[in-house]
Design a protein around this motif. Structure first.
Motif, PDB file in Angstrom:
ATOM      1  N   TYR A 148      26.198   5.945 -38.497  1.00 26.76           N
ATOM      2  CA  TYR A 148      25.030   5.946 -38.624  1.00 26.76           C
ATOM      3  C   TYR A 148      25.595   4.040 -38.858  1.00 26.76           C
ATOM      4  CZ  TYR A 148      24.815   9.956 -41.968  1.00 26.76           C
ATOM      5  OH  TYR A 148      24.257  10.883 -42.909  1.00 26.76           O
ATOM      6  N   GLU A 149      26.270   3.707 -38.820  1.00 26.19           N
ATOM      7  CA  GLU A 149      26.815   1.796 -38.331  1.00 26.19           C
ATOM      8  C   GLU A 149      26.058   1.736 -37.013  1.00 26.19           C
ATOM      9  OE1 GLU A 149      31.023   1.505 -38.189  1.00 26.19           O
ATOM     10  OE2 GLU A 149      30.828   1.825 -40.442  1.00 26.19           O
ATOM     11  N   LEU A 150      25.865   2.521 -35.998  1.00 30.51           N
ATOM     12  CA  LEU A 150      25.688   2.121 -34.839  1.00 30.51           C
ATOM     13  C   LEU A 150      24.271   2.445 -34.976  1.00 30.51           C
ATOM     14  CD1 LEU A 150      28.350   3.837 -32.167  1.00 30.51           C
ATOM     15  CD2 LEU A 150      27.824   1.261 -32.804  1.00 30.51           C
ATOM     16  N   VAL A 151      23.466   3.180 -36.003  1.00 29.85           N
ATOM     17  CA  VAL A 151      21.948   3.296 -36.050  1.00 29.85           C
ATOM     18  C   VAL A 151      21.702   2.026 -36.767  1.00 29.85           C
ATOM     19  CG1 VAL A 151      21.574   5.360 -35.016  1.00 29.85           C
ATOM     20  CG2 VAL A 151      21.748   4.767 -37.349  1.00 29.85           C
ATOM     21  N   GLU A 152      22.451   2.164 -38.048  1.00 26.33           N
ATOM     22  CA  GLU A 152      21.911   0.901 -38.928  1.00 26.33           C
ATOM     23  C   GLU A 152      21.602  -0.496 -37.725  1.00 26.33           C
ATOM     24  OE1 GLU A 152      24.119   0.821 -41.771  1.00 26.33           O
ATOM     25  OE2 GLU A 152      23.910   2.113 -42.747  1.00 26.33           O
ATOM     26  N   SER A 153      22.951  -1.313 -37.048  1.00 28.43           N
ATOM     27  CA  SER A 153      23.222  -1.862 -36.071  1.00 28.43           C
ATOM     28  C   SER A 153      21.592  -3.118 -35.307  1.00 28.43           C
ATOM     29  CB  SER A 153      24.103  -2.369 -34.885  1.00 28.43           C
ATOM     30  OG  SER A 153      24.066  -1.406 -34.547  1.00 28.43           O
ATOM     31  N   LEU A 154      21.772  -1.602 -34.753  1.00 23.11           N
ATOM     32  CA  LEU A 154      19.606  -1.467 -34.351  1.00 23.11           C
ATOM     33  C   LEU A 154      18.718  -1.642 -35.189  1.00 23.11           C
ATOM     34  CD1 LEU A 154      19.432   0.553 -31.097  1.00 23.11           C
ATOM     35  CD2 LEU A 154      19.909  -1.541 -30.876  1.00 23.11           C
ATOM     36  N   TRP A 155      18.633  -1.311 -36.282  1.00 26.24           N
ATOM     37  CA  TRP A 155      17.904  -0.769 -37.013  1.00 26.24           C
ATOM     38  C   TRP A 155      17.610  -2.434 -38.198  1.00 26.24           C
ATOM     39  CZ3 TRP A 155      13.696   2.950 -38.831  1.00 26.24           C
ATOM     40  CH2 TRP A 155      13.749   3.124 -39.603  1.00 26.24           C
ATOM     41  N   ARG A 156      18.378  -3.045 -38.365  1.00 26.15           N
ATOM     42  CA  ARG A 156      18.014  -4.236 -38.811  1.00 26.15           C
ATOM     43  C   ARG A 156      17.670  -5.316 -38.257  1.00 26.15           C
ATOM     44  NH1 ARG A 156      24.024  -3.301 -40.018  1.00 26.15           N
ATOM     45  NH2 ARG A 156      23.848  -3.037 -41.804  1.00 26.15           N
ATOM     46  N   ASN A 157      17.492  -4.987 -37.003  1.00 30.38           N
ATOM     47  CA  ASN A 157      16.929  -5.957 -36.081  1.00 30.38           C
ATOM     48  C   ASN A 157      15.363  -5.289 -34.913  1.00 30.38           C
ATOM     49  OD1 ASN A 157      18.749  -8.006 -35.240  1.00 30.38           O
ATOM     50  ND2 ASN A 157      19.715  -6.736 -33.881  1.00 30.38           N
ATOM     51  N   LEU A 158      15.171  -4.259 -35.538  1.00 33.74           N
ATOM     52  CA  LEU A 158      13.915  -3.311 -34.686  1.00 33.74           C
ATOM     53  C   LEU A 158      13.362  -2.141 -36.140  1.00 33.74           C
ATOM     54  CD1 LEU A 158      15.713  -2.106 -31.933  1.00 33.74           C
ATOM     55  CD2 LEU A 158      14.462  -4.515 -32.282  1.00 33.74           C
ATOM     56  N   GLY A 159      13.873  -2.365 -37.132  1.00 29.86           N
ATOM     57  CA  GLY A 159      13.353  -1.457 -38.835  1.00 29.86           C
ATOM     58  C   GLY A 159      11.983  -1.852 -38.029  1.00 29.86           C
ATOM     59  N   PRO A 160      11.318  -1.251 -39.747  1.00 28.93           N
ATOM     60  CA  PRO A 160       9.859  -1.804 -40.334  1.00 28.93           C
ATOM     61  C   PRO A 160       9.354  -3.035 -40.685  1.00 28.93           C
ATOM     62  CG  PRO A 160      11.511  -0.291 -41.325  1.00 28.93           C
ATOM     63  CD  PRO A 160      11.451  -0.484 -40.732  1.00 28.93           C
ATOM     64  N   LYS A 161       9.329  -4.091 -40.580  1.00 29.03           N
ATOM     65  CA  LYS A 161       9.107  -5.022 -41.009  1.00 29.03           C
ATOM     66  C   LYS A 161       7.564  -5.476 -42.576  1.00 29.03           C
ATOM     67  CE  LYS A 161      11.286  -7.542 -37.429  1.00 29.03           C
ATOM     68  NZ  LYS A 161      11.380  -6.293 -35.972  1.00 29.03           N
ATOM     69  N   ILE A 208       9.383   4.827 -34.860  1.00 27.81           N
ATOM     70  CA  ILE A 208      10.344   4.343 -34.611  1.00 27.81           C
ATOM     71  C   ILE A 208      10.538   3.849 -33.053  1.00 27.81           C
ATOM     72  CG2 ILE A 208      12.418   5.690 -33.623  1.00 27.81           C
ATOM     73  CD1 ILE A 208      12.011   5.699 -37.086  1.00 27.81           C
ATOM     74  N   PRO A 209      10.713   2.374 -32.325  1.00 26.62           N
ATOM     75  CA  PRO A 209      10.749   1.751 -31.489  1.00 26.62           C
ATOM     76  C   PRO A 209      11.902   2.636 -30.257  1.00 26.62           C
ATOM     77  CG  PRO A 209      11.652   0.220 -32.703  1.00 26.62           C
ATOM     78  CD  PRO A 209      11.073   1.607 -33.649  1.00 26.62           C
ATOM     79  N   GLU A 210      11.078   2.152 -29.286  1.00 27.00           N
ATOM     80  CA  GLU A 210      12.318   2.893 -28.370  1.00 27.00           C
ATOM     81  C   GLU A 210      13.223   2.903 -28.256  1.00 27.00           C
ATOM     82  OE1 GLU A 210      12.186   3.887 -22.976  1.00 27.00           O
ATOM     83  OE2 GLU A 210      11.253   1.980 -23.981  1.00 27.00           O
ATOM     84  N   ASN A 211      13.573   1.167 -28.133  1.00 23.72           N
ATOM     85  CA  ASN A 211      15.571   1.673 -28.706  1.00 23.72           C
ATOM     86  C   ASN A 211      15.759   2.180 -29.132  1.00 23.72           C
ATOM     87  OD1 ASN A 211      13.918  -1.220 -27.699  1.00 23.72           O
ATOM     88  ND2 ASN A 211      15.737  -1.871 -27.479  1.00 23.72           N
ATOM     89  N   ILE A 212      15.903   2.041 -31.083  1.00 26.18           N
ATOM     90  CA  ILE A 212      15.915   3.372 -31.486  1.00 26.18           C
ATOM     91  C   ILE A 212      15.607   4.437 -31.059  1.00 26.18           C
ATOM     92  CG2 ILE A 212      15.909   3.980 -34.194  1.00 26.18           C
ATOM     93  CD1 ILE A 212      14.848   0.899 -34.766  1.00 26.18           C
TER      94      ILE A 212
END
Length: 277
Positions: free
Chosen positions: A109-122, A155-159
């Motif tokens: 969970y932590e390792l996907v949250e770290s990307l989600w904060r930058n690339l998640g929905p705005k 969902i972007p490619e990175n996530i």
């Protein structure tokens, strides 16, 4: 002849060294792509493992790649951890591939949250809110907005790549990670609204707020910016702004005083958060 032979040997040695260096670079690029664009948080996790946990990883590493690479990794870990030696892309790719099956779901969970904060929905949203609107009505409207943004989010490619890496081919794990992120996003917006909306409603319903004809509350939650424009002449809550000059400073002394009240409240909250850590 001996000189030519030494020259060819040196050339072959340099050529092999160059090929290995290029291979390491390509492996590092591929690893970065597989991990979603960064490997720092994954490296931090790897180096945080206890000795028994590392021993299990290295044992499997040796079974797959041989005793010599295993011995090299065992000796190199302290140097990798300190930064004295940089872990090659090839070795990192091989070692990190062994992590997900042994990784606790909480860490995933932590390792996907770290990307989600930058690339998640705005999102950016403005609501006009009448003074007769209840706290529950406002929170419900904000929550519905968050749900819509999350549902429409591609969902972007990175996530997606990090999902694949962490799930190691298990579609159930991938779905669990996605469900967690969506819940994480909803709760962030919902909790932000629950924290800040009551403050402004209480002020507007207080003796000091009775003379205030309009006020504004900006909710900054993660990548979301929600603007609540309170208008005494309005009834209920509706999307959009009815103000003609949103950016024009208000000439009302009551609005000005209210603005300072909001700033003081937010500032106090920030100081409390910082010193409570």
């Amino acid at each position: 002849m001996a000189g030519r032979s030494r020259h060819r040997s040196t050339y072959r040695h340099r050529s092999v060294g160059m090929e290995r260096a290029l291979q390491h670079i390509e492996d590092a690029k591929r690893l970065s792509h597989e991990l979603g664009g960064t490997d720092k948080d994954v490296k931090d996790y790897f180096f945080s493992l206890s000795k028994p946990q590392l021993d299990l990883i290295l044992k499997e590493y040796g079974q797959i790649h041989g005793s010599s690479p295993k011995s090299y990794a065992e000796n190199a870990i302290p140097k990798w951890r300190s930064g004295e030696v940089k872990m090659s892309g090839t070795v990192a790719e091989r070692l990190f591939k062994l992590l997900p099956p042994r990784m606790p779901i909480k860490k995933k969970y932590e390792l996907v949250e770290s990307l989600w904060r930058n690339l998640g929905p705005k999102s950016q949203k403005t609501y006009t809110v009448g003074y007769d609107t209840s706290i529950d009505q406002i929170i419900t409207e904000v929550s519905n907005h968050a749900d819509k943004v999350i549902e429409d989010f591609a969902i972007p490619e990175n996530i997606e790549n990090r999902f694949k890496w962490l799930s190691a081919g298990d579609v159930n794990v991938r779905q669990e990670l996605l469900n967690h992120l969506q819940k994480f996003e909803r709760l962030s917006v919902l909790n932000g609204a629950r924290e800040h909306v009551p403050t402004i409603i209480e002020h507007l319903n207080s003796p000091d707020g009775e003379a205030t004809k309009s006020a504004t509350q900006e909710l900054k939650v993660g990548n979301h910016s929600i603007r609540l424009e309170f208008e005494k002449s309005h009834s209920g809550i509706s999307e959009g702004s009815i103000r003609k000059h949103q950016n024009k400073p208000s000439s009302s002394s009551d609005d000005s005083v209210f603005g300072w009240v909001i700033l003081l409240i937010v500032g106090a909250g920030i100081l409390y958060f910082l010193f409570a850590q």
